[in-house]
Design an enzyme around this catalytic site. Sequence first.
Site, PDB file in Angstrom:
ATOM      1  N   ALA A 107      50.682  42.832  37.526  1.00  8.99           N
ATOM      2  CA  ALA A 107      50.843  41.563  38.123  1.00  8.99           C
ATOM      3  C   ALA A 107      50.146  40.640  37.112  1.00  8.99           C
ATOM      4  CB  ALA A 107      50.021  41.727  39.556  1.00  8.99           C
ATOM      5  N   LYS A 108      50.058  39.349  37.419  1.00  7.02           N
ATOM      6  CA  LYS A 108      49.340  38.409  36.725  1.00  7.02           C
ATOM      7  C   LYS A 108      49.264  37.106  37.433  1.00  7.02           C
ATOM      8  CE  LYS A 108      46.813  38.165  32.610  1.00  7.02           C
ATOM      9  NZ  LYS A 108      46.214  39.395  32.070  1.00  7.02           N
TER      10      LYS A 108
END
Length: 420
Positions: A107-108
């Site tokens: 994720a980011k």
Amino acid sequence: MSKVEKYNPYQEMLQVLDLAAEKLGFSLNDYNTLRYPERELKVAVPVEMDDGTLKVYTGYRIQHCSSRGPCKGGIRFHPNVDLDEVKALSAWMTWKCAVVNIPYGGAKGGIEVDPSLLSTRELSRLTRRYTAAILPLLGPERDIPAPDVNTDARIMGWIMDTYSMFKGYAVPGVVTGKPIEIGGSLGRKEATGRGVSIVTDEIAFRAGIPLQKARIAVQGFGNVGGTASRLFYEKGYNVVAVSDVNVGLYNEKGLNIQEIEKYQKINKTLSGYTAKGVCEITNEELLCLDVDILVPAAMENQITKDIAVNIKAKVIVEGANGPTTTEADEILNEKGVIVVPDILANAGGVVVSYFEWVQNLQAIFWDEHEVYAMLKKIMIRSFDEVYGLAKESDVSLRVAAYMVALDRVVKAKKIRGIFP
Ligand code: NAD
């Protein structure tokens, strides 16, 4: 890519992914879902500024893949943050966690903001409102943020507090890279730079470069580049150039990194630093210096095709995420420059983030030397796997790293099957 075409890191990621899939003999069916992030959340983040005006910032949290475990990835505060950048960074996290074989997906997150223009109270309000906006996605079993460019332990502490206020009890495992006092891990702050230095030792040994005599240049003097420079310096290696966004510093006889660190701590910039034999250079000049090892540790899209043709380093260790464009990568391969790819070289941060999360879930804490010993073990094991596969399959270290990662993620996906 023509000059007018906008650099798109997600497209760059897909190109390497397709190549790795082809080398593994995968059909599109095997990995098609991995070309699309699972979730993309865009949020408006209103902040009341100290002067009473209201500003609305744009934020993102993107979960690329959760097949191997909860999503994991940092949060970036930078004016250039946009959807494609966060998408690429989230996918790179999937491959990074898989390459070092820790049980996470990718994720980011990020906010399009220049945090240097905000007061501490404004930064706190921005962080807390953003956390509230992405709250449904977060949780120790769902998605666990961490620091990235322009975010640090203090900001992670605010995220932990905001999430915990909504829950009604302290949840340290919702974020990593926190201050030690609220559940952070010893060794997390310098973990990425330490991982870079471990990988540099490994690749220099394989490439027959004696590090005590080598010349090293590091772009970026933040968490990753600053720490890596200091660790090189402490080992007696010759760091001849460092830089930040403003300026590069060069001394052909080697820089005193301890002095430069002290200067930067006080002045928040490398600009204005003077010492005997040190001259100022540009970031572009730094990348093209006649050195043995180059560590780009600033931002993506730094080693472009035009820079690549002028690169003189024998080895590049990617401290930053995505510093080399696909076109540049091809040129470097043709020139015989060895590139240790980001998803392997800078994985030390997420490895110690994983240790922090494990410690939080168990409410038990490890000594610094235990953290470092386990980090070294994982980095060397992962390096050996990637290096071995690159030799066996006659591909670059980047393609080999993607092959190791993609194989693990595809296996997990196949075992779980497609819902419903
Ligand atoms: P940071 O904010 O601590 O430092 C960034 C450094 O790069 C600063 O010295 C800044 O002045 C410099 N910089 C910024 N833009 C630049 C430009 N255009 N040209 C030259 N220098 C520039 O950030 P960080 O945490 O050290 O992250 C650096 C890179 O490493 C990013 O690509 C990030 O995604 C990646 N990374 C960070 C971590 C981590 O644990 N912090 C982990 C893995 C990867």
